[in-house]
Design a protein around this motif. Structure first.
Motif, PDB file in Angstrom:
ATOM      1  N   LEU A   1      -5.540   0.374   4.656  1.00 40.47           N
ATOM      2  CA  LEU A   1      -5.405   1.598   4.303  1.00 40.47           C
ATOM      3  C   LEU A   1      -6.242   2.642   5.193  1.00 40.47           C
ATOM      4  CD1 LEU A   1      -3.817   3.641   2.403  1.00 40.47           C
ATOM      5  CD2 LEU A   1      -5.590   3.310   0.845  1.00 40.47           C
TER       6      LEU A   1
ATOM      7  N   ALA B   1      -5.976  -4.951   1.560  1.00 42.96           N
ATOM      8  CA  ALA B   1      -5.191  -3.545   1.091  1.00 42.96           C
ATOM      9  C   ALA B   1      -6.123  -2.344   1.801  1.00 42.96           C
ATOM     10  CB  ALA B   1      -4.777  -3.403  -0.380  1.00 42.96           C
TER      11      ALA B   1
ATOM     12  N   LEU C   1       1.737   1.257   1.740  1.00 42.26           N
ATOM     13  CA  LEU C   1       1.062   0.161   1.507  1.00 42.26           C
ATOM     14  C   LEU C   1       1.515  -0.364   0.119  1.00 42.26           C
ATOM     15  CD1 LEU C   1      -1.530  -1.319   2.055  1.00 42.26           C
ATOM     16  CD2 LEU C   1      -2.686   0.078   0.618  1.00 42.26           C
TER      17      LEU C   1
END
Length: 168
Positions: free
Chosen positions: A38, A34, A56
Motif C-alpha cells: 500500500l 499489505a 489491495l
C-alpha cells in the motif's frame, strides 16, 4: 528531437492500473506485506489514492497477498540463521506486520531455550573464542553483541560464562 517527460501525457489512474501494478510488483520482486504494498502504491499514485485500498483488498481476497503466510516464511528463514526471538520480532515489525501476526509466528517456532543457547554459543565462539570470558570489558562487549542479535540477557549471560566442562 527527443520528447521531454513534460511533453508526455500523464496516464489516467484507474482501479485496473493500480491492481495490475501491485500484481506486477509481486510477480517481479516476490511477496510484500499489505502495508508495504500500500505504501508503494500510495507513493506512485499519489495524485489519486482512491483506488489503492480497493485494489489491495482485491488481492487479499484472492490470497495473492497474505501477511500471515509471508510472516511465517520470513520467521522460518530468520530462525534458521543464528538470530534470537527478539531480533526476529524486530525484523518482522520493520516489514510492517501487525503485532498479533508477529507474536503468533514467533511463538510457532518450535525452539527451546536450549536451542537458543546453542545458537548464542555458536555466535560467541565465532567472535570471542571457546574459553569463558573473564575480562570485564570483553564480557560486556560479548553481552552487547549477543543481546543485539536478539537473545535474552539470561541466555547471553550463561553463554558468556559457559565453559566446556559445564553442562547446560
Amino acid at each position: 528531437m527527443y520528447k521531454r517527460k513534460q511533453d508526455a501525457k500523464p496516464q489516467v489512474i484507474s482501479y485496473d492500473r493500480v491492481k495490475s501494478y501491485m500484481q506486477w510488483m509481486i510477480e517481479r520482486y516476490g511477496d510484500y506485506s499489505a502495508k508495504t504494498l500500500l505504501q508503494k502504491a500510495n507513493l506512485l499514485f499519489k495524485d489519486d489514492k482512491q483506488f489503492n485500498e480497493p485494489a489491495l483488498d482485491y488481492l487479499i481476497e484472492r490470497g495473492i497477498v497474505d501477511d500471515r503466510r509471508y510472516a511465517e516464511r520470513l520467521t522460518m528463514s530468520f530462525s534458521e540463521k543464528n538470530i534470537g526471538p527478539n531480533k526476529i520480532k524486530e525484523k518482522l515489525y520493520a516489514k510492517g506486520f501487525s503485532s498479533q501476526v508477529i507474536n503468533e509466528c514467533v511463538s510457532a517456532i518450535e525452539t527451546s531455550d536450549e536451542d537458543y543457547f546453542d545458537k548464542a554459543l555458536t555466535l560467541k565462539i565465532r567472535k570471542f573464542g571457546e574459553d569463558p570470558i573473564e575480562d570485564i570489558k570483553l564480557k560486556q562487549k560479548a553481552l552487547r553483541h549477543l543481546i543485539s542479535k536478539g537473545f535474552s540477557y539470561s541466555i547471553a549471560n550463561k553463554v558468556v560464562s559457559y565453559s566446556d566442562d559445564e553442562e547446560y
